[in-house]
Design a protein around this motif. Structure first.
Motif, PDB file in Angstrom:
ATOM      1  N   PRO A  15       0.722  -0.982   0.277  1.00 44.08           N
ATOM      2  CA  PRO A  15      -0.168  -0.245   0.207  1.00 44.08           C
ATOM      3  C   PRO A  15       0.783   1.245   0.040  1.00 44.08           C
ATOM      4  CG  PRO A  15      -1.050  -1.353   1.657  1.00 44.08           C
ATOM      5  CD  PRO A  15       0.572  -1.883   0.847  1.00 44.08           C
ATOM      6  N   VAL A  16       2.212   1.826   1.177  1.00 43.15           N
ATOM      7  CA  VAL A  16       2.766   2.367   0.662  1.00 43.15           C
ATOM      8  C   VAL A  16       3.450   2.537  -0.745  1.00 43.15           C
ATOM      9  CG1 VAL A  16       4.862   2.894   2.114  1.00 43.15           C
ATOM     10  CG2 VAL A  16       3.496   1.801   3.155  1.00 43.15           C
ATOM     11  N   ILE A  17       3.842   1.332  -1.356  1.00 41.98           N
ATOM     12  CA  ILE A  17       4.454   1.851  -2.779  1.00 41.98           C
ATOM     13  C   ILE A  17       3.597   1.862  -4.071  1.00 41.98           C
ATOM     14  CG2 ILE A  17       5.867   0.557  -4.172  1.00 41.98           C
ATOM     15  CD1 ILE A  17       7.589  -0.916  -1.971  1.00 41.98           C
ATOM     16  N   VAL A  18       1.937   1.270  -3.707  1.00 43.07           N
ATOM     17  CA  VAL A  18       0.945   2.145  -4.925  1.00 43.07           C
ATOM     18  C   VAL A  18       0.903   4.111  -4.314  1.00 43.07           C
ATOM     19  CG1 VAL A  18      -1.894   2.274  -5.014  1.00 43.07           C
ATOM     20  CG2 VAL A  18       0.073   0.106  -4.645  1.00 43.07           C
ATOM     21  N   GLU A  19       1.061   4.138  -3.687  1.00 40.68           N
ATOM     22  CA  GLU A  19       0.539   5.723  -2.293  1.00 40.68           C
ATOM     23  C   GLU A  19       1.452   5.760  -3.296  1.00 40.68           C
ATOM     24  OE1 GLU A  19       0.371   8.575   0.743  1.00 40.68           O
ATOM     25  OE2 GLU A  19       0.529   6.273   1.357  1.00 40.68           O
ATOM     26  N   ARG A  20       2.877   5.560  -3.381  1.00 37.43           N
ATOM     27  CA  ARG A  20       4.115   6.404  -4.106  1.00 37.43           C
ATOM     28  C   ARG A  20       4.384   6.218  -5.294  1.00 37.43           C
ATOM     29  NH1 ARG A  20       5.520  11.047  -1.513  1.00 37.43           N
ATOM     30  NH2 ARG A  20       7.931  10.536  -2.285  1.00 37.43           N
ATOM     31  N   LEU A  21       4.099   5.726  -6.167  1.00 37.82           N
ATOM     32  CA  LEU A  21       3.995   5.243  -6.984  1.00 37.82           C
ATOM     33  C   LEU A  21       4.107   6.427  -8.861  1.00 37.82           C
ATOM     34  CD1 LEU A  21       4.378   2.408  -8.451  1.00 37.82           C
ATOM     35  CD2 LEU A  21       2.824   2.607  -9.183  1.00 37.82           C
ATOM     36  N   PRO A  22       3.358   7.778  -8.389  1.00 38.05           N
ATOM     37  CA  PRO A  22       3.582   8.134  -9.092  1.00 38.05           C
ATOM     38  C   PRO A  22       5.213   9.596  -9.593  1.00 38.05           C
ATOM     39  CG  PRO A  22       1.676   8.606  -7.672  1.00 38.05           C
ATOM     40  CD  PRO A  22       2.007   7.138  -7.654  1.00 38.05           C
ATOM     41  N   GLU A  23       5.853   8.942  -7.261  1.00 30.98           N
ATOM     42  CA  GLU A  23       6.436   9.899  -7.745  1.00 30.98           C
ATOM     43  C   GLU A  23       8.263   8.900  -7.755  1.00 30.98           C
ATOM     44  OE1 GLU A  23       4.352  10.104  -4.992  1.00 30.98           O
ATOM     45  OE2 GLU A  23       3.780  11.960  -5.456  1.00 30.98           O
ATOM     46  N   ILE A  24       7.547   7.759  -7.637  1.00 34.20           N
ATOM     47  CA  ILE A  24       8.775   6.410  -7.738  1.00 34.20           C
ATOM     48  C   ILE A  24       9.070   6.296  -9.555  1.00 34.20           C
ATOM     49  CG2 ILE A  24       9.498   3.922  -7.599  1.00 34.20           C
ATOM     50  CD1 ILE A  24       8.210   4.302  -4.899  1.00 34.20           C
ATOM     51  N   ALA A  25       8.147   5.892  -9.941  1.00 34.80           N
ATOM     52  CA  ALA A  25       7.800   5.938 -11.610  1.00 34.80           C
ATOM     53  C   ALA A  25       8.801   6.687 -12.082  1.00 34.80           C
ATOM     54  CB  ALA A  25       6.721   5.779 -11.449  1.00 34.80           C
ATOM     55  N   PRO A  26       8.527   8.031 -11.603  1.00 31.75           N
ATOM     56  CA  PRO A  26      10.010   8.828 -12.484  1.00 31.75           C
ATOM     57  C   PRO A  26      10.886   8.943 -12.579  1.00 31.75           C
ATOM     58  CG  PRO A  26       8.099  10.050 -12.010  1.00 31.75           C
ATOM     59  CD  PRO A  26       7.881   9.227 -11.064  1.00 31.75           C
ATOM     60  N   LYS A  27      11.377   8.492 -11.622  1.00 30.93           N
ATOM     61  CA  LYS A  27      12.445   8.697 -11.035  1.00 30.93           C
ATOM     62  C   LYS A  27      13.097   7.897 -11.506  1.00 30.93           C
ATOM     63  CE  LYS A  27      11.526  10.729  -6.517  1.00 30.93           C
ATOM     64  NZ  LYS A  27      11.639  10.555  -4.718  1.00 30.93           N
ATOM     65  N   PHE A  28      12.917   6.225 -11.610  1.00 31.77           N
ATOM     66  CA  PHE A  28      12.938   4.921 -11.988  1.00 31.77           C
ATOM     67  C   PHE A  28      12.816   5.221 -13.438  1.00 31.77           C
ATOM     68  CE2 PHE A  28      10.252   0.989 -14.574  1.00 31.77           C
ATOM     69  CZ  PHE A  28      11.180   0.890 -14.867  1.00 31.77           C
ATOM     70  N   TYR A  29      12.174   5.744 -14.545  1.00 32.57           N
ATOM     71  CA  TYR A  29      12.592   5.844 -15.472  1.00 32.57           C
ATOM     72  C   TYR A  29      13.872   6.925 -15.930  1.00 32.57           C
ATOM     73  CZ  TYR A  29       9.529   3.450 -18.287  1.00 32.57           C
ATOM     74  OH  TYR A  29       8.744   2.277 -18.006  1.00 32.57           O
ATOM     75  N   GLN A  30      13.901   7.965 -15.048  1.00 33.78           N
ATOM     76  CA  GLN A  30      15.294   9.040 -15.492  1.00 33.78           C
ATOM     77  C   GLN A  30      16.125   8.491 -15.310  1.00 33.78           C
ATOM     78  OE1 GLN A  30      15.165  12.459 -12.569  1.00 33.78           O
ATOM     79  NE2 GLN A  30      16.544  13.126 -13.354  1.00 33.78           N
ATOM     80  N   SER A  31      16.414   7.402 -14.170  1.00 35.74           N
ATOM     81  CA  SER A  31      17.978   6.749 -13.659  1.00 35.74           C
ATOM     82  C   SER A  31      17.825   5.850 -15.157  1.00 35.74           C
ATOM     83  CB  SER A  31      17.508   6.311 -12.286  1.00 35.74           C
ATOM     84  OG  SER A  31      18.252   5.565 -12.350  1.00 35.74           O
ATOM     85  N   MET A  32      16.933   5.426 -15.412  1.00 37.22           N
ATOM     86  CA  MET A  32      17.345   3.973 -16.205  1.00 37.22           C
ATOM     87  C   MET A  32      17.501   4.974 -17.684  1.00 37.22           C
ATOM     88  SD  MET A  32      15.187   0.623 -17.345  1.00 37.22           S
ATOM     89  CE  MET A  32      13.141   2.072 -18.250  1.00 37.22           C
ATOM     90  N   PHE A  33      16.739   5.866 -17.920  1.00 36.11           N
ATOM     91  CA  PHE A  33      17.270   6.189 -19.498  1.00 36.11           C
ATOM     92  C   PHE A  33      18.711   7.383 -19.310  1.00 36.11           C
ATOM     93  CE2 PHE A  33      13.224   6.033 -20.473  1.00 36.11           C
ATOM     94  CZ  PHE A  33      13.076   5.178 -21.311  1.00 36.11           C
ATOM     95  N   GLU A  34      19.040   7.955 -17.966  1.00 41.49           N
ATOM     96  CA  GLU A  34      20.066   8.653 -18.050  1.00 41.49           C
ATOM     97  C   GLU A  34      21.271   7.101 -18.355  1.00 41.49           C
ATOM     98  OE1 GLU A  34      20.252  10.825 -14.537  1.00 41.49           O
ATOM     99  OE2 GLU A  34      19.616  12.246 -15.318  1.00 41.49           O
TER     100      GLU A  34
END
Length: 394
Positions: A15-34
């Protein structure tokens, strides 16, 4: 199966990760594409990155998988996995890329949760990720092996282009080399890669519509705000493009149940393929096609759909036009009043809101949810089955 050691940790933190998903997902992609900018060339859609839809979809699918393991410990979410596997293989996703996604997704979760992510919790989510990855890789190996060739994209030459309604162009492609072609199943799609002005290739998926043997035929509606379709619409005959093998699991079931094809606008493309397939087979199934368009001029592939329905011994077409009196009905249908029999197999394609409204009304009217199938092109933030839907709505 999720280990007993990991289960309570996933249950407590999901439930915590679901709530934080809108913040986690962009960081994940930014890191991966960099770290791996090459993934934006021919694999990931830049447009979907800008909208934020793709990051939420990929990360959300892992959460949906985890929640399924919690509520159904003896099974996997088969339709979710199948949908993802077909999309992956149409793009040429390969095993080493799973490690890349793992490192950056789990890294983004760790960065967001900080000290709250203990080593034990990290190990539990690592287990979830690799359970899902291995299940997908198994499916994807089978899908790749089922093709008539061992290439991801083969060159095709644009042989013909014709206008149809609704700002849509029909493209017919012929092979540009001797790569064997896999026959498509009605309802399947291909990925088409288009080179942008900056040299980057961008992939998009389009349903295959009926065409002559040995060709690939698609209908493309121009999105004025899109990156790819405006370029496609300007391509001259003779242009070569890389096109994938056919994929997609939203196909006709092996059943004699009544069929209902409900579409809006360019969502008619899989319906035309289904109808043509049924007509070719001489099917006697009860088939009811329902389409919604603003006007006749905005109705892509209308004549092709009418011709296919006319060949069916037990087929009908009901047309709704929202901005003219040209259809059988004016306005938008009240889906609950369509009198769809509960034993029908229903197929939906159109804008997301259209399909959500249709499915909700049909389920409320007695059609079982498992009898309603849908097709979305681009990131699937919906995922119809209830466990996944709850994750995305949280």
């Amino acid at each position: 199966m999720l280990s007993e050691k990991s289960k309570p940790l996933i249950e407590a933190t999901a439930p915590v990760i679901v709530e934080r998903l809108p913040e986690i997902a962009p960081k994940f992609y930014q890191s991966m594409f960099e770290a791996h900018p090459e993934l934006l060339d021919g694999v990931f859609s830049r447009a979907n990155q800008k909208s934020g839809a793709q990051p939420l979809t990929l990360a959300g699918s892992v959460i949906a998988f985890a929640q399924h393991l919690l509520t159904h410990p003896d099974s996997y979410p088969d339709e979710l996995l199948s949908r993802v596997a077909h999309k992956h293989t149409s793009l040429g996703i390969v095993e080493p890329q799973y490690q890349i996604v793992h490192d950056h997704l789990l890294g983004a979760i760790a960065a967001d949760l900080g000290d709250a992510l203990t080593p034990e919790i990290g190990e539990a989510w690592d287990e979830v990720y690799w359970l899902m990855a291995e299940a997908l890789l198994k499916l994807e190996r089978g899908l790749y092996a089922s093709q008539a060739n061992d290439v991801i994209f083969a060159p095709f030459r644009l042989a013909e282009r014709t206008e149809t309604g609704g700002g849509t162009v029909v493209f017919t492609f012929e092979p540009a080399d001797d790569t064997p072609m896999t026959p498509a199943i009605a309802g399947q799609y291909v990925s088409v890669k288009v080179r942008m002005s900056d040299g980057i290739e961008q992939p998009r998926q389009f349903t295959l519509i009926p065409g002559q043997e040995g060709t690939r035929r698609i209908a493309v509606k121009k999105d004025m705000d899109g990156e790819v379709t405006p370029v496609l619409h300007e391509l001259p005959v003779g242009t070569e493009l890389p096109i994938s093998n056919p994929y997609g699991d939203v196909v006709l079931t092996d059943s004699e149940a009544p069929l209902v094809f409900l579409s809006a606008g360019i969502g008619v493309t899989p319906m035309v393929s289904f109808l043509d397939n049924l007509a070719t087979e001489g099917s006697t199934r009860e088939v009811r096609a329902i389409r919604v368009d603003p006007t006749d001029a905005d109705a892509p592939l209308l004549s092709e759909q009418q011709e296919a329905v006319a060949k069916l011994s037990n087929g009908s077409l009901e047309r709704w036009t929202t901005k003219s009196l040209e259809g059988d009905h004016t306005g938008r249908p009240d889906f609950a009043e369509l009198n769809v029999s509960p034993d029908s197999h229903v197929y939906l394609c159109g804008r997301l809101g259209f399909m959500q409204d249709a499915r909700s009304a049909l389920v409320a009217a007695g059609v079982p949810g498992q009898n309603i199938r849908y097709e979305i092109f681009g990131p699937d933030l919906w995922m119809l089955h209830d466990d996944a839907a709850r994750v995305q709505a949280a």
